[in-house]
Scaffold this motif. Structure first.
Motif, PDB file in Angstrom:
ATOM      1  N   ILE A 156     -54.450 -14.237 -27.619  1.00  0.00           N
ATOM      2  CA  ILE A 156     -54.635 -15.405 -26.805  1.00  0.00           C
ATOM      3  C   ILE A 156     -55.813 -15.404 -25.634  1.00  0.00           C
ATOM      4  CG2 ILE A 156     -52.464 -16.523 -27.265  1.00  0.00           C
ATOM      5  CD1 ILE A 156     -51.441 -15.890 -24.446  1.00  0.00           C
ATOM      6  N   GLN A 157     -56.255 -16.458 -25.152  1.00  0.00           N
ATOM      7  CA  GLN A 157     -57.012 -16.394 -24.079  1.00  0.00           C
ATOM      8  C   GLN A 157     -56.256 -16.683 -22.733  1.00  0.00           C
ATOM      9  OE1 GLN A 157     -60.211 -15.579 -26.059  1.00  0.00           O
ATOM     10  NE2 GLN A 157     -60.637 -16.091 -24.092  1.00  0.00           N
ATOM     11  N   GLU A 158     -56.716 -15.793 -21.767  1.00  0.00           N
ATOM     12  CA  GLU A 158     -56.164 -15.628 -20.537  1.00  0.00           C
ATOM     13  C   GLU A 158     -55.955 -17.223 -19.877  1.00  0.00           C
ATOM     14  OE1 GLU A 158     -58.464 -13.578 -17.555  1.00  0.00           O
ATOM     15  OE2 GLU A 158     -57.211 -14.011 -15.994  1.00  0.00           O
ATOM     16  N   GLY A 159     -55.061 -17.428 -19.338  1.00  0.00           N
ATOM     17  CA  GLY A 159     -54.457 -18.650 -18.810  1.00  0.00           C
ATOM     18  C   GLY A 159     -53.618 -19.618 -19.847  1.00  0.00           C
ATOM     19  N   ALA A 198     -50.888 -16.750 -19.061  1.00  0.00           N
ATOM     20  CA  ALA A 198     -50.825 -15.403 -19.394  1.00  0.00           C
ATOM     21  C   ALA A 198     -52.071 -14.700 -18.861  1.00  0.00           C
ATOM     22  CB  ALA A 198     -50.945 -15.162 -20.842  1.00  0.00           C
ATOM     23  N   GLN A 199     -51.904 -13.268 -18.679  1.00  0.00           N
ATOM     24  CA  GLN A 199     -53.154 -12.675 -17.839  1.00  0.00           C
ATOM     25  C   GLN A 199     -53.214 -11.356 -18.709  1.00  0.00           C
ATOM     26  OE1 GLN A 199     -52.004 -11.778 -14.091  1.00  0.00           O
ATOM     27  NE2 GLN A 199     -51.806 -14.110 -13.295  1.00  0.00           N
ATOM     28  N   PRO A 200     -54.498 -10.848 -18.733  1.00  0.00           N
ATOM     29  CA  PRO A 200     -54.708  -9.694 -19.438  1.00  0.00           C
ATOM     30  C   PRO A 200     -53.717  -8.575 -19.128  1.00  0.00           C
ATOM     31  CG  PRO A 200     -56.738 -10.625 -18.430  1.00  0.00           C
ATOM     32  CD  PRO A 200     -55.708 -11.214 -18.014  1.00  0.00           C
ATOM     33  N   GLY A 201     -53.142  -8.379 -18.027  1.00  0.00           N
ATOM     34  CA  GLY A 201     -52.085  -7.319 -17.502  1.00  0.00           C
ATOM     35  C   GLY A 201     -50.570  -7.664 -18.351  1.00  0.00           C
ATOM     36  N   ASP A 202     -50.469  -8.840 -19.093  1.00  0.00           N
ATOM     37  CA  ASP A 202     -49.304  -8.946 -19.826  1.00  0.00           C
ATOM     38  C   ASP A 202     -49.521  -8.444 -21.150  1.00  0.00           C
ATOM     39  OD1 ASP A 202     -49.467 -12.313 -18.595  1.00  0.00           O
ATOM     40  OD2 ASP A 202     -48.171 -10.884 -17.698  1.00  0.00           O
ATOM     41  N   THR A 203     -50.699  -7.897 -21.661  1.00  0.00           N
ATOM     42  CA  THR A 203     -50.849  -7.348 -22.959  1.00  0.00           C
ATOM     43  C   THR A 203     -49.757  -6.211 -23.215  1.00  0.00           C
ATOM     44  OG1 THR A 203     -53.199  -7.919 -23.240  1.00  0.00           O
ATOM     45  CG2 THR A 203     -52.542  -6.021 -24.347  1.00  0.00           C
ATOM     46  N   LYS A 246     -56.775 -12.062 -23.880  1.00  0.00           N
ATOM     47  CA  LYS A 246     -58.182 -11.921 -23.615  1.00  0.00           C
ATOM     48  C   LYS A 246     -58.652 -12.159 -22.426  1.00  0.00           C
ATOM     49  CE  LYS A 246     -58.745 -11.651 -28.721  1.00  0.00           C
ATOM     50  NZ  LYS A 246     -59.610 -12.427 -29.647  1.00  0.00           N
ATOM     51  N   PRO A 247     -59.550 -11.582 -21.515  1.00  0.00           N
ATOM     52  CA  PRO A 247     -60.149 -12.175 -20.235  1.00  0.00           C
ATOM     53  C   PRO A 247     -61.004 -13.498 -20.741  1.00  0.00           C
ATOM     54  CG  PRO A 247     -60.949  -9.924 -20.605  1.00  0.00           C
ATOM     55  CD  PRO A 247     -59.922 -10.134 -21.925  1.00  0.00           C
TER      56      PRO A 247
END
Lengths: 113, 111
Positions: free
Chosen positions: B13-16, B79-84, B110-111
């Motif tokens: 998914i995309q960030e946010g 969601a944020q990239p750090g949640d990967t 993804k950012p």
């Protein structure tokens, strides 16, 4: 507080060879667990120790896998002889007492060729 | 053997964006735990749910235990990239701490 320590981090062996993994749990943790995590899957519990006694080893393939925790602290997991399907990450975890959160080590990645 | 099925297996998914991960079983569990695992590391406990219908929040993460204690969900807001990472659910069938893990949901943000 130091976490769960495992060694080696990586091991490559040929089939039919033997291999041993070592785990040092968090200080004071009475319960120790060994898990097998095959690539793309969740961890599978192999054996659970309470101090130096086995609580459950029903999913441990006892014809080739063995584990011990002689002094109730650190533990070793051995595979003899290894098969190709044993390629996996072997995770060690510890907890203070039963029904308490488990803390995992970084794992040992085993590749059997 | 008590099985836990997680869905989806993969999520990009995309960030946010918001997302929900599901953990389902036909068996009852005394408690259920959610872990996050990053490459080369062991799973790290996020939360434990014990009571049917229980909802727990951890910043942007919301965890729910089903009323019948057979299923659970993890919802991430913005969601944020750090949640990967790999998200794992694990059930304890009889309070003996012998966990059964699901197959995991691999999340990429993804950012």
């Amino acid at each position: 507080e130091a976490g769960v320590a495992q060694s080696p981090r990586y091991k490559i062996i040929e089939k039919r060879q033997s291999v041993a993994f070592w785990c040092n749990p968090i200080s004071g943790h009475a319960t120790l667990y060994w898990y097998q995590q095959i690539l793309g899957q969740g961890p599978k519990l192999l054996i659970q120790f309470q101090n130096n006694g086995v609580v459950d080893d029903s999913q441990l393939p006892k014809d080739r896998f063995s584990a011990e925790r002689l002094k109730g602290v650190d533990s070793t997991l051995k595979i003899q002889p290894a098969k190709l399907e044993d390629s996996a990450v072997y995770l060690c975890a510890s907890s203070g007492t039963l029904r308490v959160s488990q803390f995992f080590g970084p794992g040992t990645r085993l590749t059997v060729l | 053997t008590q099985l836990l099925e997680q869905s989806p297996q993969f999520l990009s998914i995309q960030e946010g964006e918001n997302l929900t991960v599901y953990c389902n079983s036909s068996s009852v569990f005394s408690s259920l735990q959610w872990y996050r695992q990053e490459p080369g590391e062991g799973p790290v406990l996020l939360v434990t749910v014990v009571t049917g219908g229980e909802v727990k929040k951890l910043k942007r993460l919301t965890f729910q235990f089903g009323d019948a204690r057979k299923d659970s969900s993890l919802h991430i807001t913005a969601a944020q990239p750090g949640d990967t990472g790999l998200y794992l659910c694990a059930g304890d069938p009889n309070a003996g701490n012998m966990l059964t893990f699901g197959g995991g949901t691999r999340l990429m943000v993804k950012p």
